[in-house]
Design a protein around this motif. Structure first.
Motif, PDB file in Angstrom:
ATOM      1  N   PRO A  93      15.166  58.540  -3.275  1.00 38.72           N
ATOM      2  CA  PRO A  93      15.921  58.561  -4.536  1.00 38.72           C
ATOM      3  C   PRO A  93      15.540  57.384  -5.433  1.00 38.72           C
ATOM      4  CG  PRO A  93      17.401  58.658  -2.633  1.00 38.72           C
ATOM      5  CD  PRO A  93      16.021  58.381  -2.117  1.00 38.72           C
ATOM      6  N   ALA A  94      15.667  57.585  -6.723  1.00 42.19           N
ATOM      7  CA  ALA A  94      15.444  56.481  -7.663  1.00 42.19           C
ATOM      8  C   ALA A  94      16.455  55.380  -7.361  1.00 42.19           C
ATOM      9  CB  ALA A  94      15.606  56.980  -9.096  1.00 42.19           C
ATOM     10  N   PRO A  95      16.079  54.122  -7.588  1.00 41.70           N
ATOM     11  CA  PRO A  95      17.019  53.024  -7.345  1.00 41.70           C
ATOM     12  C   PRO A  95      18.355  53.270  -8.047  1.00 41.70           C
ATOM     13  CG  PRO A  95      14.852  52.164  -7.809  1.00 41.70           C
ATOM     14  CD  PRO A  95      14.792  53.643  -8.068  1.00 41.70           C
ATOM     15  N   GLY A  96      19.432  53.081  -7.288  1.00 44.44           N
ATOM     16  CA  GLY A  96      20.771  53.293  -7.823  1.00 44.44           C
ATOM     17  C   GLY A  96      21.284  54.706  -7.637  1.00 44.44           C
ATOM     18  N   GLN A  97      20.426  55.600  -7.126  1.00 46.48           N
ATOM     19  CA  GLN A  97      20.816  57.001  -6.915  1.00 46.48           C
ATOM     20  C   GLN A  97      21.040  57.248  -5.423  1.00 46.48           C
ATOM     21  OE1 GLN A  97      21.189  59.160  -9.623  1.00 46.48           O
ATOM     22  NE2 GLN A  97      20.888  57.246 -10.721  1.00 46.48           N
ATOM     23  N   GLU A  98      21.983  58.111  -5.124  1.00 49.49           N
ATOM     24  CA  GLU A  98      22.272  58.450  -3.726  1.00 49.49           C
ATOM     25  C   GLU A  98      21.375  59.571  -3.220  1.00 49.49           C
ATOM     26  OE1 GLU A  98      24.453  56.867  -1.678  1.00 49.49           O
ATOM     27  OE2 GLU A  98      24.680  55.445  -3.333  1.00 49.49           O
ATOM     28  N   GLU A  99      21.068  60.522  -4.099  1.00 46.74           N
ATOM     29  CA  GLU A  99      20.263  61.668  -3.708  1.00 46.74           C
ATOM     30  C   GLU A  99      19.020  61.766  -4.575  1.00 46.74           C
ATOM     31  OE1 GLU A  99      22.443  65.311  -3.557  1.00 46.74           O
ATOM     32  OE2 GLU A  99      24.166  64.375  -2.598  1.00 46.74           O
ATOM     33  N   ALA A 100      17.988  62.352  -4.004  1.00 43.69           N
ATOM     34  CA  ALA A 100      16.732  62.514  -4.736  1.00 43.69           C
ATOM     35  C   ALA A 100      16.609  63.949  -5.234  1.00 43.69           C
ATOM     36  CB  ALA A 100      15.554  62.166  -3.841  1.00 43.69           C
ATOM     37  N   ASN A 101      16.250  64.087  -6.484  1.00 38.52           N
ATOM     38  CA  ASN A 101      15.889  65.387  -7.032  1.00 38.52           C
ATOM     39  C   ASN A 101      14.367  65.446  -6.958  1.00 38.52           C
ATOM     40  OD1 ASN A 101      14.938  67.369  -8.893  1.00 38.52           O
ATOM     41  ND2 ASN A 101      16.944  67.350  -9.895  1.00 38.52           N
ATOM     42  N   LYS A 102      13.861  66.242  -6.007  1.00 40.76           N
ATOM     43  CA  LYS A 102      12.411  66.280  -5.759  1.00 40.76           C
ATOM     44  C   LYS A 102      11.613  66.595  -7.025  1.00 40.76           C
ATOM     45  CE  LYS A 102      11.455  66.103  -1.159  1.00 40.76           C
ATOM     46  NZ  LYS A 102      10.274  65.633  -0.493  1.00 40.76           N
ATOM     47  N   MET A 103      12.091  67.529  -7.824  1.00 36.96           N
ATOM     48  CA  MET A 103      11.345  67.890  -9.036  1.00 36.96           C
ATOM     49  C   MET A 103      11.277  66.701  -9.987  1.00 36.96           C
ATOM     50  SD  MET A 103      11.667  70.882 -11.951  1.00 36.96           S
ATOM     51  CE  MET A 103      12.684  71.888 -10.966  1.00 36.96           C
ATOM     52  N   LEU A 104      12.382  65.984 -10.136  1.00 38.58           N
ATOM     53  CA  LEU A 104      12.376  64.813 -11.029  1.00 38.58           C
ATOM     54  C   LEU A 104      11.464  63.713 -10.505  1.00 38.58           C
ATOM     55  CD1 LEU A 104      16.101  64.538 -12.196  1.00 38.58           C
ATOM     56  CD2 LEU A 104      14.121  65.412 -13.458  1.00 38.58           C
ATOM     57  N   LEU A 105      11.390  63.570  -9.184  1.00 38.52           N
ATOM     58  CA  LEU A 105      10.484  62.564  -8.610  1.00 38.52           C
ATOM     59  C   LEU A 105       9.033  62.883  -8.975  1.00 38.52           C
ATOM     60  CD1 LEU A 105      12.054  62.033  -5.076  1.00 38.52           C
ATOM     61  CD2 LEU A 105      12.094  60.438  -7.008  1.00 38.52           C
ATOM     62  N   TRP A 106       8.681  64.158  -8.937  1.00 37.92           N
ATOM     63  CA  TRP A 106       7.309  64.555  -9.283  1.00 37.92           C
ATOM     64  C   TRP A 106       7.086  64.464 -10.784  1.00 37.92           C
ATOM     65  CZ3 TRP A 106       3.540  64.608  -5.918  1.00 37.92           C
ATOM     66  CH2 TRP A 106       3.857  64.729  -4.574  1.00 37.92           C
ATOM     67  N   ILE A 107       8.086  64.821 -11.578  1.00 37.22           N
ATOM     68  CA  ILE A 107       7.963  64.717 -13.034  1.00 37.22           C
ATOM     69  C   ILE A 107       7.809  63.253 -13.451  1.00 37.22           C
ATOM     70  CG2 ILE A 107       9.226  65.018 -15.214  1.00 37.22           C
ATOM     71  CD1 ILE A 107      10.337  67.641 -14.017  1.00 37.22           C
ATOM     72  N   ARG A 108       8.507  62.356 -12.741  1.00 38.11           N
ATOM     73  CA  ARG A 108       8.420  60.923 -13.057  1.00 38.11           C
ATOM     74  C   ARG A 108       6.974  60.428 -12.991  1.00 38.11           C
ATOM     75  NH1 ARG A 108      11.624  56.738  -9.391  1.00 38.11           N
ATOM     76  NH2 ARG A 108      10.147  57.532  -7.875  1.00 38.11           N
ATOM     77  N   LEU A 109       6.166  61.037 -12.135  1.00 35.74           N
ATOM     78  CA  LEU A 109       4.765  60.620 -12.022  1.00 35.74           C
ATOM     79  C   LEU A 109       4.013  60.806 -13.341  1.00 35.74           C
ATOM     80  CD1 LEU A 109       3.836  62.068  -8.521  1.00 35.74           C
ATOM     81  CD2 LEU A 109       4.499  59.725  -9.091  1.00 35.74           C
ATOM     82  N   LEU A 110       4.413  61.788 -14.111  1.00 39.42           N
ATOM     83  CA  LEU A 110       3.756  62.043 -15.395  1.00 39.42           C
ATOM     84  C   LEU A 110       4.003  60.916 -16.402  1.00 39.42           C
ATOM     85  CD1 LEU A 110       4.666  65.823 -15.761  1.00 39.42           C
ATOM     86  CD2 LEU A 110       2.521  64.833 -14.906  1.00 39.42           C
ATOM     87  N   PHE A 111       5.057  60.146 -16.199  1.00 38.53           N
ATOM     88  CA  PHE A 111       5.396  59.105 -17.155  1.00 38.53           C
ATOM     89  C   PHE A 111       4.584  57.821 -16.976  1.00 38.53           C
ATOM     90  CE2 PHE A 111       8.927  61.949 -17.597  1.00 38.53           C
ATOM     91  CZ  PHE A 111       9.141  61.935 -18.969  1.00 38.53           C
ATOM     92  N   GLN A 112       3.980  57.634 -15.813  1.00 33.74           N
ATOM     93  CA  GLN A 112       3.186  56.424 -15.599  1.00 33.74           C
ATOM     94  C   GLN A 112       1.994  56.338 -16.561  1.00 33.74           C
ATOM     95  OE1 GLN A 112       4.726  54.517 -13.541  1.00 33.74           O
ATOM     96  NE2 GLN A 112       3.364  52.845 -13.072  1.00 33.74           N
ATOM     97  N   PRO A 113       1.207  57.419 -16.717  1.00 36.31           N
ATOM     98  CA  PRO A 113       0.134  57.350 -17.717  1.00 36.31           C
ATOM     99  C   PRO A 113       0.681  57.128 -19.133  1.00 36.31           C
ATOM    100  CG  PRO A 113      -0.226  59.197 -16.233  1.00 36.31           C
ATOM    101  CD  PRO A 113       1.145  58.656 -15.933  1.00 36.31           C
TER     102      PRO A 113
END
Length: 131
Positions: A93-113
């Motif tokens: 999970p993202a820091p401060g979150q209790e549960e991980a949304n797998k789709m959001l974790l993968w979408i977050r990768l797009l924001f690094q570039p």
């Protein structure tokens, strides 16, 4: 006009980086979970990267250090990308979150570039060419 937009973008990026750096101290355990357990001193590494983000943000705002800070911020964002990949694969999970949304974790990768582009664009200093 573009100079003003670029300056606003730079200040916003620096503020984002400062807040992210502070979050490394407030949510240190959450950030440490994004690093594989076999990596030693995970929490210490998170604190170091938090300080680094704050320092880089400040250096981006200083005209005489902006060019180097721009480069090193982009390098830093590339170097921490594997932690985001690990978090997506492991479902951390993202820091401060209790549960991980797998789709959001993968979408977050797009924001690094996007972040890399943002700092390179916003911190670009005027060159002396005809453009």
């Amino acid at each position: 006009m573009i100079k003003t937009v670029r300056r606003i973008g730079l200040v916003l990026f620096a503020l984002f980086f400062i807040f992210a750096g502070i979050a490394h101290f407030v949510q240190g355990e959450g950030f440490a979970a994004m690093i594989p357990e076999w990596v030693p001193f995970r929490l210490g590494l998170i604190y170091v990267t938090g300080v680094l983000e704050i320092v880089l943000a400040i250096l981006l705002l200083i005209p005489t250090t902006r060019k180097q800070a721009r480069f090193w911020t982009a390098v830093y964002l590339i170097l921490i990308f594997p932690a985001n990949i690990y978090a997506a694969i492991a479902g951390v999970p993202a820091p401060g979150q209790e549960e991980a949304n797998k789709m959001l974790l993968w979408i977050r990768l797009l924001f690094q570039p996007l972040l890399i582009w943002w700092v390179l664009w916003a911190a670009k200093q005027k060159n002396h060419s005809a453009r």
